[in-house]
Motif scaffolding. Structure first.
Motif, PDB file in Angstrom:
ATOM      1  N   ARG A   1     -41.557  44.055 -56.877  1.00 12.40           N
ATOM      2  CA  ARG A   1     -40.246  44.529 -57.299  1.00 12.40           C
ATOM      3  C   ARG A   1     -39.274  43.372 -57.501  1.00 12.40           C
ATOM      4  O   ARG A   1     -38.585  43.290 -58.506  1.00 12.40           O
ATOM      5  CB  ARG A   1     -39.689  45.499 -56.253  1.00 12.40           C
ATOM      6  CG  ARG A   1     -38.246  45.900 -56.506  1.00 12.40           C
ATOM      7  CD  ARG A   1     -37.701  46.671 -55.336  1.00 12.40           C
ATOM      8  NE  ARG A   1     -38.408  47.918 -55.152  1.00 12.40           N
ATOM      9  CZ  ARG A   1     -38.092  49.026 -55.799  1.00 12.40           C
ATOM     10  NH1 ARG A   1     -37.122  49.023 -56.675  1.00 12.40           N
ATOM     11  NH2 ARG A   1     -38.751  50.130 -55.581  1.00 12.40           N
TER      12      ARG A   1
ATOM     13  N   PHE B   1     -38.565  43.288 -61.392  1.00 10.57           N
ATOM     14  CA  PHE B   1     -37.335  44.002 -61.718  1.00 10.57           C
ATOM     15  C   PHE B   1     -36.086  43.343 -61.152  1.00 10.57           C
ATOM     16  O   PHE B   1     -34.985  43.711 -61.492  1.00 10.57           O
ATOM     17  CB  PHE B   1     -37.422  45.436 -61.195  1.00 10.57           C
ATOM     18  CG  PHE B   1     -38.600  46.170 -61.730  1.00 10.57           C
ATOM     19  CD1 PHE B   1     -38.692  46.427 -63.073  1.00 10.57           C
ATOM     20  CD2 PHE B   1     -39.620  46.573 -60.902  1.00 10.57           C
ATOM     21  CE1 PHE B   1     -39.784  47.104 -63.590  1.00 10.57           C
ATOM     22  CE2 PHE B   1     -40.712  47.248 -61.402  1.00 10.57           C
ATOM     23  CZ  PHE B   1     -40.788  47.504 -62.749  1.00 10.57           C
TER      24      PHE B   1
ATOM     25  N   ALA C   1     -32.905  45.979 -57.927  1.00 12.60           N
ATOM     26  CA  ALA C   1     -33.575  47.272 -58.060  1.00 12.60           C
ATOM     27  C   ALA C   1     -34.003  47.841 -56.727  1.00 12.60           C
ATOM     28  O   ALA C   1     -34.397  48.997 -56.644  1.00 12.60           O
ATOM     29  CB  ALA C   1     -34.810  47.136 -58.960  1.00 12.60           C
TER      30      ALA C   1
ATOM     31  N   GLN D   1     -36.842  45.405 -71.512  1.00 13.33           N
ATOM     32  CA  GLN D   1     -36.636  46.508 -70.574  1.00 13.33           C
ATOM     33  C   GLN D   1     -36.658  46.100 -69.100  1.00 13.33           C
ATOM     34  O   GLN D   1     -36.049  46.784 -68.266  1.00 13.33           O
ATOM     35  CB  GLN D   1     -37.686  47.597 -70.816  1.00 13.33           C
ATOM     36  CG  GLN D   1     -37.659  48.163 -72.228  1.00 13.33           C
ATOM     37  CD  GLN D   1     -36.251  48.558 -72.678  1.00 13.33           C
ATOM     38  OE1 GLN D   1     -35.583  49.371 -72.021  1.00 13.33           O
ATOM     39  NE2 GLN D   1     -35.782  47.981 -73.783  1.00 13.33           N
ATOM     40  N   GLN D   2     -37.355  45.038 -68.743  1.00  9.94           N
ATOM     41  CA  GLN D   2     -37.353  44.617 -67.335  1.00  9.94           C
ATOM     42  C   GLN D   2     -35.945  44.326 -66.823  1.00  9.94           C
ATOM     43  O   GLN D   2     -35.600  44.739 -65.703  1.00  9.94           O
ATOM     44  CB  GLN D   2     -38.265  43.399 -67.141  1.00  9.94           C
ATOM     45  CG  GLN D   2     -39.733  43.772 -67.098  1.00  9.94           C
ATOM     46  CD  GLN D   2     -40.644  42.567 -66.970  1.00  9.94           C
ATOM     47  OE1 GLN D   2     -41.821  42.656 -67.272  1.00  9.94           O
ATOM     48  NE2 GLN D   2     -40.122  41.442 -66.526  1.00  9.94           N
TER      49      GLN D   2
ATOM     50  N   PHE E   1     -34.308  47.614 -65.907  1.00 12.02           N
ATOM     51  CA  PHE E   1     -34.782  48.153 -64.635  1.00 12.02           C
ATOM     52  C   PHE E   1     -34.112  47.416 -63.477  1.00 12.02           C
ATOM     53  O   PHE E   1     -33.714  48.027 -62.480  1.00 12.02           O
ATOM     54  CB  PHE E   1     -36.297  48.015 -64.533  1.00 12.02           C
ATOM     55  CG  PHE E   1     -37.071  49.139 -65.160  1.00 12.02           C
ATOM     56  CD1 PHE E   1     -37.177  50.370 -64.533  1.00 12.02           C
ATOM     57  CD2 PHE E   1     -37.713  48.962 -66.379  1.00 12.02           C
ATOM     58  CE1 PHE E   1     -37.897  51.412 -65.100  1.00 12.02           C
ATOM     59  CE2 PHE E   1     -38.439  49.994 -66.953  1.00 12.02           C
ATOM     60  CZ  PHE E   1     -38.531  51.219 -66.319  1.00 12.02           C
TER      61      PHE E   1
ATOM     62  N   PRO F   1     -32.026  51.683 -66.734  1.00  9.03           N
ATOM     63  CA  PRO F   1     -33.098  51.694 -67.731  1.00  9.03           C
ATOM     64  C   PRO F   1     -32.810  52.682 -68.851  1.00  9.03           C
ATOM     65  O   PRO F   1     -31.914  53.523 -68.754  1.00  9.03           O
ATOM     66  CB  PRO F   1     -34.311  52.142 -66.918  1.00  9.03           C
ATOM     67  CG  PRO F   1     -33.717  53.028 -65.861  1.00  9.03           C
ATOM     68  CD  PRO F   1     -32.401  52.388 -65.502  1.00  9.03           C
TER      69      PRO F   1
ATOM     70  N   LEU G   1     -44.797  49.496 -61.847  1.00 11.81           N
ATOM     71  CA  LEU G   1     -43.797  50.544 -62.027  1.00 11.81           C
ATOM     72  C   LEU G   1     -44.023  51.705 -61.051  1.00 11.81           C
ATOM     73  O   LEU G   1     -43.079  52.227 -60.457  1.00 11.81           O
ATOM     74  CB  LEU G   1     -43.853  51.069 -63.462  1.00 11.81           C
ATOM     75  CG  LEU G   1     -43.300  50.158 -64.562  1.00 11.81           C
ATOM     76  CD1 LEU G   1     -43.678  50.694 -65.943  1.00 11.81           C
ATOM     77  CD2 LEU G   1     -41.787  50.025 -64.447  1.00 11.81           C
TER      78      LEU G   1
ATOM     79  N   GLU H   1     -40.401  53.264 -59.663  1.00 15.54           N
ATOM     80  CA  GLU H   1     -39.443  53.176 -60.764  1.00 15.54           C
ATOM     81  C   GLU H   1     -39.528  54.340 -61.746  1.00 15.54           C
ATOM     82  O   GLU H   1     -38.665  54.484 -62.616  1.00 15.54           O
ATOM     83  CB  GLU H   1     -39.653  51.865 -61.539  1.00 15.54           C
ATOM     84  CG  GLU H   1     -39.361  50.606 -60.739  1.00 15.54           C
ATOM     85  CD  GLU H   1     -37.876  50.433 -60.460  1.00 15.54           C
ATOM     86  OE1 GLU H   1     -37.067  51.100 -61.127  1.00 15.54           O
ATOM     87  OE2 GLU H   1     -37.536  49.635 -59.584  1.00 15.54           O
TER      88      GLU H   1
ATOM     89  N   PRO I   1     -38.000  56.577 -66.735  1.00 15.37           N
ATOM     90  CA  PRO I   1     -37.528  55.936 -65.515  1.00 15.37           C
ATOM     91  C   PRO I   1     -36.822  56.934 -64.610  1.00 15.37           C
ATOM     92  O   PRO I   1     -36.045  57.780 -65.082  1.00 15.37           O
ATOM     93  CB  PRO I   1     -36.564  54.863 -66.033  1.00 15.37           C
ATOM     94  CG  PRO I   1     -37.033  54.578 -67.429  1.00 15.37           C
ATOM     95  CD  PRO I   1     -37.493  55.916 -67.951  1.00 15.37           C
TER      96      PRO I   1
END
Length: 468
Positions: free
Chosen positions: A14, A18, A22, A105-106, A109, A114, A131, A136, A353
């Motif tokens: 994580r 992310f 997160a 997209q990371q 997150f 997201p 994920l 997530e 998400p």
């Protein structure tokens, strides 16, 4: 620098994947409901009594959709969004079509913001194991239990073809809708074969007998996307599974001790090695990407190409006139006990998400995608089968692929690359070296059994298993 599976797995924790921000995102509520919103607000989404709006979508809420712009393009997604706006004309849709899924997209997150719907596919796919393990994603039971878009007497689940949910299932819970009914096959040009009087081989012995004939005609028997050796996954694994039966592949996925040393896996490794060892690979294949390999195939510089069902659509704008795409299963080894086994089922994973701003809208968007109209739009646009029953295609290659997957008992999707990033990272280059005969079959088996053993022994890596 250490390079054990535990070290490699740490890349996708994580904090690294992310970002530390997160860590505080609340856990997904599973079952027939899901949650959205940040820590300050939790909104429960359940399947309500209104068959036309079962998730209680706010008709004015914006929707944020991200699509992988790869072999299937994004034209179908534009049409799906038009269907969503027919139902909710006041909803503004933010749309991104990109091949840079992880890159774009990371960070979102990590920020806890997201997109609502993500087609998590392509070379920059965000690892599904990360994920899922990091909590997530929203679980998709609400979608599957909702009334279908066309017939409220049927649930969405009941409209899906057999075998489509397995790829997105992790320890019994569904976290991705794999929208394409894909089959990994070996492709050839049936016109080229007909013109030369060649019969597509059904056994590996027939393949090895045909390859010198093809080579003598000035054509390389094989090529592949050397920069993306994931294209070799299913060819290799189906060689093993056809020979020893599907349990051989389940044992690999389940990290069963010495699964890689099974005689059928060894035989598959030896078969893949024989392509490069026999001089049957197009020169330079190891360094080319998927577009270059497909171009060489289109130009009849190579006779066989391993690829998924999207190939004809991806090449339709540049395929030579008269080129006739035809798929076949991996030729099976002598003594095979399940010669019809094929890697087929749901592919192209769409995820929601769990921290999506418009979670009800995300579920409804997928429900619209799974309508007869939404599915027919996809099939007609990309000439590939969808996961929804009853969608008919007029493309010959698509019909041939459907014929290969007519027996549900012979469909199986290996999960290794989705479940264990560490092993996926190891297997890709190992397969490339094997088909190029840069490593022996024995060394390949030792390498993969070693990383499998280390993965199995690492308690920090969440384990997944096939339902028996």
């Amino acid at each position: 620098m250490s390079n054990t599976p535990a070290d490699r797995q740490a890349i996708f924790t994580r904090r690294n994947l992310f970002g530390a921000t997160a860590a505080g995102i609340a856990a997904t509520s599973l079952g027939a409901c899901a949650t959205s919103g940040g820590d300050d607000e939790q909104k429960e989404v359940t399947v309500g009594d209104d068959a036309e709006n079962p998730f209680g979508v706010d008709p004015k809420a914006p929707l944020d959709v991200v699509i992988f712009d790869g072999g299937f393009g994004n034209e179908y997604a534009v049409a799906h969004q038009a269907l969503y706006n027919e139902a909710f004309p006041d909803a503004e849709i933010e749309f991104l079509a990109t091949q840079a899924i992880a890159e774009t997209q990371q960070p979102r997150f990590a920020e806890g913001k997201p997109a609502d719907v993500i087609d998590n596919s392509g070379a920059q796919q965000i690892p599904m194991d990360a994920l899922v393990s990091d909590g997530e994603l929203a679980e998709l039971t609400p979608l599957l239990d909702a009334p279908s878009y066309d017939d409220p007497a049927l649930t969405v689940r009941e409209t899906l073809r057999d075998g489509v949910l397995e790829a997105g299932t992790f320890n019994g819970k569904v976290y991705s809708l794999n929208y394409v009914f894909n089959a990994w096959t070996i492709w050839y040009d049936s016109k080229l074969f007909s013109d030369n009087g060649w019969t597509p081989p059904t056994t590996w012995a027939e393949m090895m007998a045909l390859c010198p004939t093809i080579k003598a005609a000035g054509i390389a028997p094989w090529t592949y996307a050397g920069q993306h050796p994931v294209y070799l996954y299913d060819m290799f694994l189906m060689l093993a599974g056809r020979h020893g039966g599907v349990q051989v592949l389940k044992d690999i996925d389940n990290l069963v001790a010495d699964a890689w040393r099974h005689p059928s896996v060894v035989a598959a490794a030896e078969a893949l090695h024989s392509i490069g060892d026999g001089g049957f690979l197009l020169d330079g294949s190891a360094g080319i990407d998927h577009i270059q390999s497909q171009t060489a195939f289109n130009e009849n510089k190579a006779a066989f190409l391993p690829c998924g069902s999207w190939l004809p659509n991806e090449q339709k704008a540049i395929a030579p006139e008269g080129f006739a795409y035809a798929p076949m299963g991996v030729p099976y080894l002598d003594g095979s006990v399940q010669p019809g086994l094929i890697s087929a089922g749901g592919d192209e994973p769409f995820v929601i998400p769990k921290n999506a701003a418009n979670l009800p809208g995300a579920y409804e968007y997928l429900r619209i995608m799974l309508s007869q109209e939404g599915s027919q739009i996809f099939g007609d646009t990309v000439q590939a089968a969808t996961v929804v029953k009853g969608v008919e295609l007029d493309n010959e290659a698509a019909r041939m692929t459907d014929a290969l997957v007519s027996n549900p008992d012979d469909m199986f999707q290996p999960k290794l690359r989705y479940w264990y990033t560490t092993m996926d990272t190891e297997l890709r280059p190992a397969l490339g070296q094997l088909i190029n005969a840069e490593t022996s079959a024995a060394d390949f088996i030792d390498r993969m059994q070693g990383v499998a053993d280390e993965t199995a022994a690492d308690d920090s890596i969440e384990k997944f298993t096939h339902d028996e």
